[in-house]
Design an enzyme around this catalytic site. Structure first.
Site, PDB file in Angstrom:
ATOM      1  N   LYS A  15       0.807  -0.995  -0.240  1.00 27.96           N
ATOM      2  CA  LYS A  15      -0.042   0.361  -0.057  1.00 27.96           C
ATOM      3  C   LYS A  15       0.784   1.272   0.050  1.00 27.96           C
ATOM      4  O   LYS A  15       2.007   1.295   0.297  1.00 27.96           O
ATOM      5  CB  LYS A  15      -1.150  -0.495   1.091  1.00 27.96           C
ATOM      6  CG  LYS A  15      -2.175  -1.400   1.195  1.00 27.96           C
ATOM      7  CD  LYS A  15      -2.441  -1.257   2.628  1.00 27.96           C
ATOM      8  CE  LYS A  15      -3.218  -2.509   2.366  1.00 27.96           C
ATOM      9  NZ  LYS A  15      -4.475  -3.234   3.484  1.00 27.96           N
TER      10      LYS A  15
ATOM     11  N   TYR B 229     -12.293  -3.164  -2.738  1.00 21.45           N
ATOM     12  CA  TYR B 229     -12.652  -3.618  -1.854  1.00 21.45           C
ATOM     13  C   TYR B 229     -13.980  -3.202  -0.893  1.00 21.45           C
ATOM     14  O   TYR B 229     -14.802  -2.914  -0.323  1.00 21.45           O
ATOM     15  CB  TYR B 229     -12.111  -2.416  -0.445  1.00 21.45           C
ATOM     16  CG  TYR B 229     -10.849  -1.999  -0.287  1.00 21.45           C
ATOM     17  CD1 TYR B 229     -10.200  -4.162   0.528  1.00 21.45           C
ATOM     18  CD2 TYR B 229     -10.094  -1.644  -0.530  1.00 21.45           C
ATOM     19  CE1 TYR B 229      -9.040  -3.132   0.998  1.00 21.45           C
ATOM     20  CE2 TYR B 229      -8.239  -1.495  -0.718  1.00 21.45           C
ATOM     21  CZ  TYR B 229      -8.545  -2.210   0.598  1.00 21.45           C
ATOM     22  OH  TYR B 229      -6.287  -3.001   0.779  1.00 21.45           O
TER      23      TYR B 229
ATOM     24  N   ASN C  72      -1.405  -0.672   7.194  1.00 21.36           N
ATOM     25  CA  ASN C  72      -0.999  -1.475   8.093  1.00 21.36           C
ATOM     26  C   ASN C  72      -0.226  -2.319   6.580  1.00 21.36           C
ATOM     27  O   ASN C  72      -0.634  -3.764   6.047  1.00 21.36           O
ATOM     28  CB  ASN C  72      -1.966  -2.077   7.914  1.00 21.36           C
ATOM     29  CG  ASN C  72      -3.524  -2.989   7.154  1.00 21.36           C
ATOM     30  OD1 ASN C  72      -3.145  -2.032   6.444  1.00 21.36           O
ATOM     31  ND2 ASN C  72      -4.171  -3.486   7.686  1.00 21.36           N
TER      32      ASN C  72
ATOM     33  N   HIS D 137      -2.168  -5.300   1.318  1.00 25.08           N
ATOM     34  CA  HIS D 137      -3.064  -6.388   1.296  1.00 25.08           C
ATOM     35  C   HIS D 137      -2.417  -7.911   1.033  1.00 25.08           C
ATOM     36  O   HIS D 137      -1.580  -8.166   0.664  1.00 25.08           O
ATOM     37  CB  HIS D 137      -3.487  -5.862  -0.113  1.00 25.08           C
ATOM     38  CG  HIS D 137      -5.164  -6.253  -0.111  1.00 25.08           C
ATOM     39  ND1 HIS D 137      -5.928  -6.765   0.405  1.00 25.08           N
ATOM     40  CD2 HIS D 137      -4.636  -7.316  -1.496  1.00 25.08           C
ATOM     41  CE1 HIS D 137      -6.627  -7.443  -0.379  1.00 25.08           C
ATOM     42  NE2 HIS D 137      -5.698  -8.061  -1.186  1.00 25.08           N
TER      43      HIS D 137
ATOM     44  N   GLU E  58      -8.785 -11.398  -7.596  1.00 26.02           N
ATOM     45  CA  GLU E  58      -8.549  -9.839  -7.540  1.00 26.02           C
ATOM     46  C   GLU E  58      -6.885 -10.335  -8.426  1.00 26.02           C
ATOM     47  O   GLU E  58      -6.256  -9.402  -9.194  1.00 26.02           O
ATOM     48  CB  GLU E  58      -7.696 -10.143  -6.132  1.00 26.02           C
ATOM     49  CG  GLU E  58      -9.271  -9.540  -4.774  1.00 26.02           C
ATOM     50  CD  GLU E  58      -8.331  -9.537  -3.096  1.00 26.02           C
ATOM     51  OE1 GLU E  58      -9.106  -9.311  -2.409  1.00 26.02           O
ATOM     52  OE2 GLU E  58      -7.044 -10.100  -3.390  1.00 26.02           O
TER      53      GLU E  58
HETATM   54  P1  IDP Z   1      -7.604  -7.366   6.229  1.00 27.27           P
HETATM   55  O1  IDP Z   1      -6.535  -6.204   5.136  1.00 27.27           O
HETATM   56  O2  IDP Z   1      -6.223  -8.214   6.587  1.00 27.27           O
HETATM   57  O3  IDP Z   1      -7.757  -8.906   5.360  1.00 27.27           O
HETATM   58  P2  IDP Z   1      -9.832  -6.964   5.900  1.00 27.27           P
HETATM   59  O4  IDP Z   1     -10.224  -6.789   7.166  1.00 27.27           O
HETATM   60  O5  IDP Z   1     -10.281  -7.213   4.737  1.00 27.27           O
HETATM   61  O6  IDP Z   1      -8.486  -5.967   6.840  1.00 27.27           O
HETATM   62  O7  IDP Z   1      -9.736  -4.761   5.495  1.00 27.27           O
HETATM   63  C1  IDP Z   1      -9.043  -4.760   4.386  1.00 27.27           C
HETATM   64  C2  IDP Z   1      -8.268  -3.111   4.743  1.00 27.27           C
HETATM   65  O8  IDP Z   1      -9.274  -1.768   5.363  1.00 27.27           O
HETATM   66  C3  IDP Z   1      -8.063  -3.459   6.121  1.00 27.27           C
HETATM   67  O9  IDP Z   1      -6.307  -3.780   5.736  1.00 27.27           O
HETATM   68  C4  IDP Z   1      -7.057  -1.929   6.426  1.00 27.27           C
HETATM   69  O10 IDP Z   1      -5.868  -1.573   5.778  1.00 27.27           O
HETATM   70  C5  IDP Z   1      -8.739  -1.235   6.058  1.00 27.27           C
HETATM   71  N1  IDP Z   1      -9.719  -1.670   7.796  1.00 27.27           N
HETATM   72  C6  IDP Z   1     -10.036  -2.330   8.450  1.00 27.27           C
HETATM   73  N2  IDP Z   1     -10.044  -2.239   9.252  1.00 27.27           N
HETATM   74  C7  IDP Z   1     -10.427  -0.731  10.062  1.00 27.27           C
HETATM   75  C8  IDP Z   1     -10.838   0.095  10.567  1.00 27.27           C
HETATM   76  O11 IDP Z   1     -11.571  -0.842  11.761  1.00 27.27           O
HETATM   77  N3  IDP Z   1     -10.529   1.290  10.741  1.00 27.27           N
HETATM   78  C9  IDP Z   1      -9.591   1.471   9.130  1.00 27.27           C
HETATM   79  N4  IDP Z   1      -8.961   0.710   9.016  1.00 27.27           N
HETATM   80  C10 IDP Z   1      -9.751  -0.683   9.042  1.00 27.27           C
HETATM   81 MG    MG Z   2      -9.661  -8.741   3.607  1.00 29.18          MG
END
Ligand code: IDP
Ligand code: MG
Length: 149
Positions: free
Chosen positions: A9, A49, A112, A115, A126
């Site tokens: 990212k 997303y 984070n 992805h 994807e």
């Molecule tokens: P993942 O990336 O570990 O699969 P997902 O639950 O699919 O996690 O969420 C997608 C992305 O959305 C996350 O990687 C993060 O960047 C963002 N995200 C998820 N939950 C939150 C939140 O509570 N606040 C802000 N961003 C979030």
């Molecule tokens: Mg995810």
């Protein structure tokens, strides 16, 4: 052979972690079959997303992912989908285990770093969303017999 879609990212690119992240996946023994640096369109970000469309963080997530360069990649290997998720670590970097990418380099769920597809079916979807067939290179690493029995 199984494939997964991974994307570094904008925070990972800005922080100069592209090499380190690619290094970890190579060192593990996975094979890079697609890679491109791109500025993600809003349309692609929203499609990618789509499952999170109703979540409160969705607009911020789309703004973030379209805010700077992203390194989109396809990696190949036995069990690569689940294994790459383990190398990446939990969604929230504060609870991600040390030794994982998010656990070692992040402090915030909205930053984070990377992805990774969450299942083999998601990965198929994807990969085809982000890459055209001709952008993927099928090749046989000469190390294969030292990685697989
Ligand atoms: P993942 O990336 O570990 O699969 P997902 O639950 O699919 O996690 O969420 C997608 C992305 O959305 C996350 O990687 C993060 O960047 C963002 N995200 C998820 N939950 C939150 C939140 O509570 N606040 C802000 N961003 C979030
Ligand atoms: Mg995810």
């Amino acid at each position: 052979m199984e494939r997964t879609f991974l994307a570094i990212k904008p925070d990972g690119v800005q922080r100069g972690l592209v090499g380190e992240i690619v290094r970890r996946l190579e060192a593990k023994g996975f094979t890079l079959v697609g890679l491109k640096l791109m500025k993600v369109s809003r349309e692609l970000a929203e499609q990618h997303y789509d499952v999170h469309r109703e979540k409160p963080f969705f607009p911020g997530l789309v703004n973030f992912i379209t805010s700077g360069p992203v390194v989109a990649m396809v990696w190949e290997g036995d069990g690569v989908v689940a294994s790459a998720r383990k190398l990446i670590g939990a969604t929230n970097p504060l609870t991600a285990e040390p030794g994982t990418i998010r656990g070692d380099y992040g402090v915030s769920v909205g930053r984070n770093l990377i992805h990774g597809s969450d299942a083999v079916e998601t990965a198929r979807h994807e990969v085809s969303l982000w890459f055209a067939d001709e952008e993927l290179v099928s090749w046989q690493p000469s190390l294969t017999s030292w990685l697989y029995e």
